[in-house]
Write a protein that holds these residues in place. Structure first.
Motif, short mmCIF file in Angstrom:
data_model
loop_
_atom_site.label_atom_id
_atom_site.label_comp_id
_atom_site.label_asym_id
_atom_site.label_seq_id
_atom_site.Cartn_x
_atom_site.Cartn_y
_atom_site.Cartn_z
N SER A 17 10.61 47.11 -28.43
CA SER A 17 11.52 46.06 -27.99
C SER A 17 11.24 44.76 -28.74
O SER A 17 10.11 44.51 -29.18
CB SER A 17 11.35 45.80 -26.49
OG SER A 17 11.67 46.95 -25.73
N ARG A 19 12.84 40.43 -28.53
CA ARG A 19 13.79 39.49 -27.96
C ARG A 19 14.05 38.41 -28.99
O ARG A 19 13.13 37.69 -29.41
CB ARG A 19 13.28 38.87 -26.67
CG ARG A 19 14.37 38.05 -25.98
CD ARG A 19 13.96 37.47 -24.64
NE ARG A 19 13.22 36.23 -24.76
CZ ARG A 19 13.21 35.27 -23.84
NH1 ARG A 19 13.90 35.42 -22.73
NH2 ARG A 19 12.48 34.18 -24.02
N ARG A 65 21.35 49.35 -24.45
CA ARG A 65 20.02 49.08 -25.01
C ARG A 65 19.78 47.58 -25.22
O ARG A 65 18.65 47.11 -25.10
CB ARG A 65 19.86 49.78 -26.36
CG ARG A 65 19.98 51.30 -26.28
CD ARG A 65 19.62 51.95 -27.62
NE ARG A 65 20.53 51.56 -28.70
CZ ARG A 65 20.14 50.97 -29.82
NH1 ARG A 65 18.86 50.72 -30.03
NH2 ARG A 65 21.02 50.65 -30.77
N GLN A 80 18.03 40.55 -25.91
CA GLN A 80 16.94 41.47 -25.58
C GLN A 80 17.29 42.83 -26.15
O GLN A 80 18.34 43.39 -25.80
CB GLN A 80 16.74 41.56 -24.08
CG GLN A 80 15.66 42.54 -23.65
CD GLN A 80 14.27 42.10 -24.09
OE1 GLN A 80 13.91 40.94 -23.98
NE2 GLN A 80 13.49 43.05 -24.60
N ASN A 82 16.06 46.67 -26.60
CA ASN A 82 15.16 47.73 -26.15
C ASN A 82 15.51 49.05 -26.84
O ASN A 82 16.59 49.19 -27.40
CB ASN A 82 15.25 47.91 -24.64
CG ASN A 82 14.86 46.65 -23.88
OD1 ASN A 82 14.01 45.87 -24.32
ND2 ASN A 82 15.48 46.45 -22.73
N SER A 83 14.58 49.98 -26.79
CA SER A 83 14.79 51.31 -27.38
C SER A 83 15.32 51.20 -28.80
O SER A 83 16.30 51.86 -29.18
CB SER A 83 15.78 52.11 -26.51
OG SER A 83 15.30 52.24 -25.19
#
Length: 123
Positions: A17, A19, A65, A80, A82-83
């Protein structure tokens, strides 16, 4: 004139991840969005949010995601991620515009753009 400065990019392994942040030099009453451009490819839309926060849009490739959010007090928009996948590797740009056209590139109706931050996802 609004200046946008992205930060938070870097190198991450697949499945990880990151950000991203985008700080605006002044308060904007416009929509803000994230876009990306991979090497050899055209710039594409990633995520967008209107000023009021009542409407949010995502590209199919990142839906579920990635999450876009805004902090009006800080004049900042976040992404953000993720994955993460290797195909997410690109330079990520934030932009703001009063009349966004999320599906019409390469300008997408944006008025101001940041210089971008690099995201590299290793397999």
């Amino acid at each position: 004139q609004v200046q946008l400065v992205e930060s938070g990019g870097g190198l991450v392994q697949a499945g990880g991840s990151l950000r991203l942040s985008c700080a605006a030099s002044a308060h904007t009453f416009s929509s803000m969005g994230w876009f990306r451009q991979a090497p050899g490819k055209e710039r594409e839309f990633v995520a967008g949010k209107n000023w009021a926060g009542t409407s949010t849009y995502y590209a199919n490739s990142v839906n579920g995601r990635f999450t876009i959010s805004r902090d009006h007090a800080k004049n900042t928009v976040y992404l953000q991620m993720n994955s993460l996948k290797p195909e997410d590797t690109a330079v990520y740009y934030c932009a703001t515009g009063a009349a966004p056209r999320w599906n019409v590139g390469p300008a997408y109706g944006m008025d101001y753009w940041g210089k971008g931050t690099m995201v590299t996802v290793s397999s």
